[in-house]
Scaffold this motif. Structure first.
Motif, short mmCIF file in Angstrom:
data_model
loop_
_atom_site.label_atom_id
_atom_site.label_comp_id
_atom_site.label_asym_id
_atom_site.label_seq_id
_atom_site.Cartn_x
_atom_site.Cartn_y
_atom_site.Cartn_z
N LEU A 61 0.83 -1.20 0.00
CA LEU A 61 0.00 0.00 0.00
C LEU A 61 0.87 1.25 0.00
N PRO A 62 0.34 2.37 -0.50
CA PRO A 62 1.11 3.63 -0.49
C PRO A 62 1.49 4.02 0.94
N GLY A 63 2.69 4.53 1.10
CA GLY A 63 3.19 4.89 2.41
C GLY A 63 2.33 5.89 3.14
N PHE A 64 1.74 6.84 2.41
CA PHE A 64 0.96 7.89 3.08
C PHE A 64 -0.27 7.31 3.76
N ILE A 65 -0.80 6.19 3.25
CA ILE A 65 -1.96 5.56 3.89
C ILE A 65 -1.54 4.93 5.22
N MET A 66 -0.39 4.27 5.21
CA MET A 66 0.11 3.60 6.41
C MET A 66 0.46 4.61 7.51
N GLN A 67 0.86 5.81 7.09
CA GLN A 67 1.34 6.80 8.07
C GLN A 67 0.28 7.85 8.42
N LYS A 68 -0.88 7.74 7.85
CA LYS A 68 -1.91 8.76 8.02
C LYS A 68 -2.38 8.82 9.48
N ASP A 69 -2.51 10.04 10.00
CA ASP A 69 -2.91 10.21 11.40
C ASP A 69 -4.37 10.63 11.54
N LYS A 70 -5.15 10.42 10.47
CA LYS A 70 -6.58 10.70 10.50
C LYS A 70 -7.32 9.49 9.92
N PRO A 71 -8.62 9.37 10.20
CA PRO A 71 -9.39 8.27 9.63
C PRO A 71 -9.28 8.24 8.11
N LEU A 72 -9.30 7.04 7.54
CA LEU A 72 -9.14 6.87 6.10
C LEU A 72 -10.40 7.31 5.35
N THR A 73 -10.19 7.80 4.14
CA THR A 73 -11.32 8.13 3.26
C THR A 73 -11.88 6.82 2.70
N THR A 74 -13.02 6.92 2.04
CA THR A 74 -13.64 5.73 1.45
C THR A 74 -12.71 5.09 0.43
N ASP A 75 -12.09 5.92 -0.40
CA ASP A 75 -11.16 5.41 -1.42
C ASP A 75 -9.95 4.75 -0.77
N GLU A 76 -9.43 5.36 0.27
CA GLU A 76 -8.27 4.79 0.96
C GLU A 76 -8.64 3.48 1.65
N ARG A 77 -9.82 3.43 2.22
CA ARG A 77 -10.29 2.21 2.88
C ARG A 77 -10.43 1.07 1.87
N GLN A 78 -10.91 1.39 0.67
CA GLN A 78 -11.02 0.36 -0.37
C GLN A 78 -9.65 -0.19 -0.75
#
Length: 338
Positions: A214-231
């Motif tokens: 997965l893209p690094g920014f998703i793994m390091q995100k400090d906020k809840p994921l968007t729908t697209d990111e969750r998918q």
């Protein structure tokens, strides 16, 4: 460490010092060992300093030290346990020859070694790095297969730290301890085969393998994921499954953990939405270990639960195997996980 105590050492000194095994002594830097060394002085019947960190042993002392170690006269201090843990964690098979380490100390060594191996592998998930992880994992399974109750000390090393490698080690330790509770009679009767146990351990530690794609920014995100990111995140079981062939890990036990750890017995999980007994034992076990460890681990955007809170929530959730959640609830209480 030596299995035979030549001297009558008081219980107090046994707590403070322990004998060193010739194999472990030989793994240290010959001239400059990384920790203080002590010897038993028969004249005064007590342990006295022999070598201090920062000094240098002469060739004569090296020979003398080897002989004294064979005689059971050489000790190290438990004050130097962190140094010892770090040293042994890089040569993990030495754990199997050290008979004086306590289970909790061995658990420290496994935690440090496997966390480091997982981090290295997740950063570079290729066969050559995997081989180093597998070598250390096989030391763990050898240690546990001799006595599955040793998994309890490992489960007590549950860490709240955030990170893929910490979650992997938590899930591996909790999953193996839970397996030991569920299959205790099978271990006693020889019904658990070593090869299956090895592969299950690998699956528990590597169930989130696909997250490395997965893209690094998703793994390091400090906020809840968007729908697209969750998918995107929801694809990680399939991504991990695809990676197993390149690692020569196409075994049912590993595949089930990787592909099914987000499936639920109610059919409400993903990616296949399988349910009931169609969901494998290993998949159900890994799903529970994964969820429990995710709940107790710190995340940037969500407050973590205590082990008691997580176990209670899972016990009341019909999406998980009810026998397993009951055993987990009892295990959390028994081990006093915090």
């Amino acid at each position: 460490m030596s299995t035979s105590m030549k001297h009558d050492i008081s219980d107090g000194l046994n707590e403070e010092y322990y004998q060193i095994n010739p194999d472990i002594l030989g793994s240290f830097n010959k001239f400059r060992p990384p920790l203080n060394i002590y010897r038993f002085d028969e004249d005064v019947a007590r342990i006295i300093p022999y070598y201090k960190v920062g000094g240098r042993l002469s060739s004569e002392q090296i020979e003398e030290l080897a002989e004294l170690t064979k005689e059971g006269d050489i000790f190290v201090s438990r004050d130097d346990h962190p140094v010892y843990v770090k040293h042994i964690s890089y040569q993990l098979d030495l754990v199997l020859v050290d008979k004086n380490l306590k289970e909790r100390e061995i658990a420290d060594i496994f935690t440090q070694a496997l966390t480091r191996r997982c981090k290295e592998f997740f950063e570079q998930p290729v066969p050559v790095v995997f081989e180093a992880f597998w070598t250390d994992l096989m030391v763990l399974t050898e240690y546990l297969f001799q006595d599955i109750h040793r998994s309890c000390a490992l489960a007590r090393r549950l860490t709240k730290e955030h990170g893929l490698e910490h979650h992997a080690v938590n899930s591996g330790f909790i999953g193996l301890a839970l397996f030991g509770q569920l299959r205790e009679n099978d271990f006693k009767e020889g019904g658990v085969k070593r090869q299956m146990f090895d592969r299950l351990a690998a699956g528990l530690f590597l169930h989130d393998l696909g997250m490395t794609k997965l893209p690094g920014f998703i793994m390091q995100k400090d906020k809840p994921l968007t729908t697209d990111e969750r998918q995107k995140v929801n694809q990680h079981p399939n991504l991990g499954y695809q990676m197993l062939a390149k690692l020569d890990l196409k075994y049912p036990e590993v595949e089930q953990c990787v592909l099914e750890h987000h499936e639920r017995v109610t059919g409400s999980g993903y990616p296949q939405k399988i349910s009931g007994q169609t969901l494998s034992f290993n998949g159900r076990l890994c799903a529970l270990a994964d969820s429990f460890c995710a709940m107790v681990g710190k995340r940037p955007y969500k407050q973590n639960m205590t082990p008691d809170e997580a176990a209670n929530k899972l016990l009341s959730d019909k999406a998980y195997d009810q026998q397993m959640t009951g055993v987990l609830r009892k295990m959390v209480t028994l081990l006093k996980l915090k």
